[in-house]
Motif scaffolding. Sequence first.
Motif, mmCIF file in Angstrom:
data_model
loop_
_atom_site.group_PDB
_atom_site.id
_atom_site.type_symbol
_atom_site.label_atom_id
_atom_site.label_comp_id
_atom_site.label_asym_id
_atom_site.label_seq_id
_atom_site.Cartn_x
_atom_site.Cartn_y
_atom_site.Cartn_z
ATOM 1 N N ARG A 1 0.831 -1.201 0.000
ATOM 2 C CA ARG A 1 0.000 0.000 0.000
ATOM 3 C C ARG A 1 0.864 1.250 0.000
ATOM 4 N NH1 ARG A 1 -4.153 0.250 4.587
ATOM 5 N NH2 ARG A 1 -4.725 2.104 3.420
ATOM 6 N N LEU B 1 2.390 1.806 -3.491
ATOM 7 C CA LEU B 1 1.382 2.256 -4.446
ATOM 8 C C LEU B 1 0.986 3.698 -4.195
ATOM 9 C CD1 LEU B 1 -0.822 -0.954 -4.620
ATOM 10 C CD2 LEU B 1 0.455 0.050 -6.521
ATOM 11 N N ALA B 2 0.890 4.062 -2.922
ATOM 12 C CA ALA B 2 0.531 5.442 -2.596
ATOM 13 C C ALA B 2 1.605 6.401 -3.085
ATOM 14 C CB ALA B 2 0.322 5.587 -1.088
ATOM 15 N N VAL C 1 1.272 6.927 -6.793
ATOM 16 C CA VAL C 1 0.184 7.847 -7.145
ATOM 17 C C VAL C 1 0.604 9.284 -6.911
ATOM 18 C CG1 VAL C 1 -2.131 8.590 -6.516
ATOM 19 C CG2 VAL C 1 -1.633 6.165 -6.759
ATOM 20 N N GLN D 1 -4.517 2.131 -2.320
ATOM 21 C CA GLN D 1 -4.009 3.481 -2.550
ATOM 22 C C GLN D 1 -4.660 4.533 -1.656
ATOM 23 O OE1 GLN D 1 -4.542 4.246 -6.752
ATOM 24 N NE2 GLN D 1 -3.081 2.674 -7.379
#
Length: 525
Positions: free
Chosen positions: A19, A22-23, A26, A235
Motif C-alpha cells: 500500500r 502504491l501510494a 500515485v 491506494q
Amino acid sequence: MTAPPKITVTGCLCQMARRYLLAIAVLLSVPMVHGVTNDIEALKADMNFFTDASCSRLKTGVTQAGLQGFKSELLKSVASGMLSATYHRAYRVAGYEAYPSPSELGRTLKLGNGFSRYENITGVYLEAGENVVFMGKAGGKSLSLLIPDWMRKPPENTDPTKDPKGWGLHKQEIALKEGVNVIQVEKAGNVYVSYFDDHAEQAPKVMIHFPTGKVNGYFDATKQNNADWDRLLDQAVSPIMDARGKHVQVAYPVEWFNIYTRSKGVELIRNYDAMLNHHYSLMGLVKYKKVPKNRLLARVNFNYYMFRDGDGVAYFGNKGTMRMVADPAVVITGDPCWGFCHEVGHALQMRQITWGGMTEVSCNLFSLYTGGRMGNPSRLKEQNQYATARKKIIEAETKKSLLNDTDVFDRLVPFWQLHLYFTRNGKPDFYADVMEKMRNCPDAGSGNDAIRNQFEFVKFSCDVAQLDLTDFFDKWGFFWTGEVTVNDYGKYHYTITQQMVDEAKASIANKKYKKPGQDITLTGE
C-alpha cells in the motif's frame, strides 16, 4: 555516496508495504501543488488561461513557454501538468449534479428527512489548513462543501454512549462561489459537494476542481469491478473509503474493508442495493416508478452498536459490528440483515402508517419483507408471535386497542397478516398500492390527532383489497373507543370516539365490498 538499494516488489511483500509503495506511485504521478501561498488576486489573474471558472481545461494556445506569464505557483503547476498530460484529473476535476432536496422528497414520497446528505462524493481528501477550490458556473444555485468527521471518537475514559458531544456526525460546511475559493479546512477529511434542489432535474451540472486535494477515490459498484475496489483500498490516503451503488452509499474504515471485503466490494454493495430494492418494492416505489435518485447512507460511528439518525444508519467501528456490515455474506443474514432493514425502514416508513405508537412497528414491515426475500426466517414465526398477540389482544377478557399492548411485535402481527393473506390470494402488491394511495392523499392528522391516520389506513386497505375488512380490524382493536396514552419517542394522548369509528365503518359500508372468505386474523406462517 552509494546508490540506494533496489526495491523489488514480490508476491510476499506485506500488504502495508504494498500500500505504501502504491501510494507513493500515485503521489509522484501528479504535480506538487501543496504548501503554496495562494494569493487570490494571482489566482484570479491566472484563471484567464483556462476555458472556464473551474480551471478544468486550458485554453487553446497555452504552451509551456507561456507558463512564464502565470502569477500563481499553484495554477502554473496545474497548467504544466495539463500540458504534459501528467495532471491527475480523475476525481480532482468533475461535474456534479443536483439531487432532489429533502423537502422535495417529503412532498413526493411522504417521507421524512432520511436520505444521504453526502451524495456527491468527490473522492478527494483535503488536508487541514488552506486549500483552493475552483467552481464553474452554477446558474445561481447554492452549493457547499461538506467535510464530515467520520472517525470522531468520544473522549478517552468516557462511556461512549454518554459522549458529551452526542452520537451524531460532526462536519464542517463551506459555502462555494463561482470561480476561486480559498478555504480553511479545520480537520482533514473526505470532501463532498452538497447540491440539493427542489427542481433537481432542471438544475445545471456544476464543474468543481480541487487542485490542492489528495486523491482517495471512491468505489461505484455500478461502474467498477473488484480489481478497482482492491486498488482503491491499497491506494487510500484517508482512513475512510466511500462506496456506492444504485440505492446505497457506505462510508466505513479502510481497515475493516481490508479485513472483510477484499475482492468483494461489488458483492457487498449489490447486497445492500438488493435489500433496498425490496424495501422500495414493498412501498410501491418500484411499481409506480418513483424510486428516488437519492441514496441511503450507512456509516461508521464510535458511540453505539447501531442506530439511525438524520445522517443515515450508523454502525459501531469494532471488529464484531464491522464484520456484520462489511462482509457481503454476513450482511444479508440474521441479525445483520434485520438490523439494516429495520434502521433503513425508519427512514422509509411513511407518516400515514406511523402514527404515535407505530414508530417501531411500521419499520419492521420492511425487516420482515426484505429479510424473507433474502432467505431469512420470519421473526414473528420464530417468536410464536401470532399466538401471543392473539391471546393478548383478540382473546383478552376486556376489549382493548392495539395500542394498549406495549409489545411492538404484537402490534406488527395484524399488519403482516394482511401482507400474507393478500400475497396468497392474488394481491401481492397490497402494501405497494396502499402506500401509493397514501402518497396521493394528505395526512389525516398529526400530534394527538394522528390516530385519524389509523382509520385512513383501514379505509385504504379495504379500497385496495376491494373487500370489507372491518371484522378483521375490529378484532385487532382498531375500532376500540376511549382514551389511551402512548409513549413513542414522545407522548401521545389519543381520544378515540364512537363517531370516528362510525364514520370509518360507514365509509367502508357505502362501497358495498364483500367480506373475505375466511378469518384473516388466523393467518400465519
